[in-house]
Design a protein around this motif. Structure first.
Motif, PDB file in Angstrom:
ATOM      1  N   GLU A 175      53.909  24.022  28.682  1.00 40.72           N
ATOM      2  CA  GLU A 175      53.250  24.929  29.629  1.00 40.72           C
ATOM      3  C   GLU A 175      54.079  25.159  30.883  1.00 40.72           C
ATOM      4  OE1 GLU A 175      48.779  24.629  29.970  1.00 40.72           O
ATOM      5  OE2 GLU A 175      49.179  22.721  28.975  1.00 40.72           O
ATOM      6  N   HIS A 254      46.982  22.704  32.599  1.00 42.39           N
ATOM      7  CA  HIS A 254      46.248  23.932  32.250  1.00 42.39           C
ATOM      8  C   HIS A 254      45.852  24.687  33.521  1.00 42.39           C
ATOM      9  CE1 HIS A 254      46.190  22.002  28.379  1.00 42.39           C
ATOM     10  NE2 HIS A 254      45.467  21.010  28.841  1.00 42.39           N
ATOM     11  N   LEU A 257      48.896  26.352  35.030  1.00 47.24           N
ATOM     12  CA  LEU A 257      49.281  27.574  34.312  1.00 47.24           C
ATOM     13  C   LEU A 257      48.384  28.734  34.712  1.00 47.24           C
ATOM     14  CD1 LEU A 257      50.802  29.209  32.240  1.00 47.24           C
ATOM     15  CD2 LEU A 257      49.387  28.179  30.451  1.00 47.24           C
TER      16      LEU A 257
END
Length: 337
Positions: A175, A254, A257
């Protein structure tokens, strides 16, 4: 663009018939691959072997096998065995996971994930090439091991079993920008957990060095419903959980991102609400635009229309998953293949 079918990890119990019927239907319809995952329940390799035994030609991938779940040589052994048993259908998808799982479930240190990944991949490639006994002087996976508790009797070894393919493909889940750059350098493919074909600039710099044949295989939730908001509910639920709960306030890849993709204020609020135990409010805070861009949701006609953006992106294989079972598998084959 090819299609893959992502089964994900199990929840409280295995899925009905372990997804055999879905795998066989995907193979019949021309899907390129099927994929299994692991978290802190089932492993990725056992369900994949089961599905491989019930299919004959579709590729078999782990998306993703977690580095800390097994040493690199043990991972190479599993991939080597499955590649033989499936007659060369194996794709080894790997990822570092996150500090909560690595340190809380596997009892391993999470520090220096990029260096750890580089060593891990290099050792697996050594096993597969079988050119010499496997050795590694790195700090994360020293082979032979010399350190606390060592007998000093370890020696480099070469796999007894000859791998079917020296170049068995290795894909990495990544990521962060540095991780994606390294993935392009050392792997054969990339498994992004979120990808928006409408924001290709987010990873444009990291993908500049792609080799010919490099695969980009994002996970894409597919939910078919004439009401878009209803179709997006499962996507928003997943995003709220991953952005709010899959990590700490200090480290959540997460969430980072989502911030880089232009939704920083919303990502911070989702995490805040999730930590306060307000999960439904956290889900409601997930922007419809973000959820919609990384998935394929809505009516059949709308999904067909939005597929063009994915076709025009660098994506080579779309790994689809959703709640629609056989209907979803068949509809995506009709629309994309």
């Amino acid at each position: 663009m090819k299609l893959g079918l992502q089964f994900g990890y199990w929840y409280a119990s295995p899925p009905a018939d372990a997804n055999v019927e879905l795998a066989q239907e995907a193979e019949k319809l021309g899907y390129d691959s099927i994929w299994t995952a692991e978290s802190w329940g089932n492993d990725a390799f056992t369900p994949l072997a089961w599905l491989g035994a019930h299919t004959s030609k579709i590729k078999l991938g782990t998306a993703i096998a977690q580095l800390s779940a097994r040493t690199p040589t043990a991972c190479a052994m599993a991939a080597l065995a499955l590649d033989h048993l499936s007659h060369g259908r194996m794709i080894l998808g790997l990822g570092v996971s996150g500090p909560q799982v690595v340190e809380g479930w596997y009892g391993q240190p999470f520090a220096k994930p990029l260096a750890r990944t580089r060593e891990y991949v290099d050792i697996i490639r050594q096993v597969m090439r079988r050119e010499a006994p496997v050795a590694n002087a790195g700090e994360h996976y020293p082979l032979p091991y010399v350190g606390p508790g060592s007998t000093g009797m370890g020696k480099p070894l070469r796999s007894i079993t000859h791998p079917l393919r020296a170049d068995l493909p290795i894909y990495l889940g990544a990521e962060g920008p540095k991780n994606v750059t390294q993935t392009v350098e050392i792997a054969d493919g990339w498994l992004p957990v979120y990808y928006s074909p409408f924001r290709q600039e987010v990873y444009a710099d990291q993908l500049k060095g792609m080799k010919p044949g490099f695969e980009i295989c994002p996970l894409v939730q597919v939910n078919i419903d004439d009401d878009l908001e209803t179709a997006l509910i499962p996507v928003k639920m997943t995003l709220a959980f991953y952005i709010g709960g899959m990590g700490s306030k200090e480290k959540n890849f997460h969430k980072d991102l989502m911030c880089r993709m232009g939704f920083e204020a919303e990502a911070n609020k989702i995490q805040e609400l999730f930590f306060e135990g307000k999960r439904e409010e956290a889900m409601a805070m997930v922007p419809t635009q973000f959820a919609d861009e990384i998935s394929l949701c809505g009516s059949k006609a709308r999904i067909k229309d939005r597929l063009q953006a994915w076709e025009d992106s660098p994506v080579t294989t779309m790994l689809v998953m959703g709640n629609g079972g056989l209907d979803m598998v068949r509809t995506m084959a009709e629309l994309a293949l």
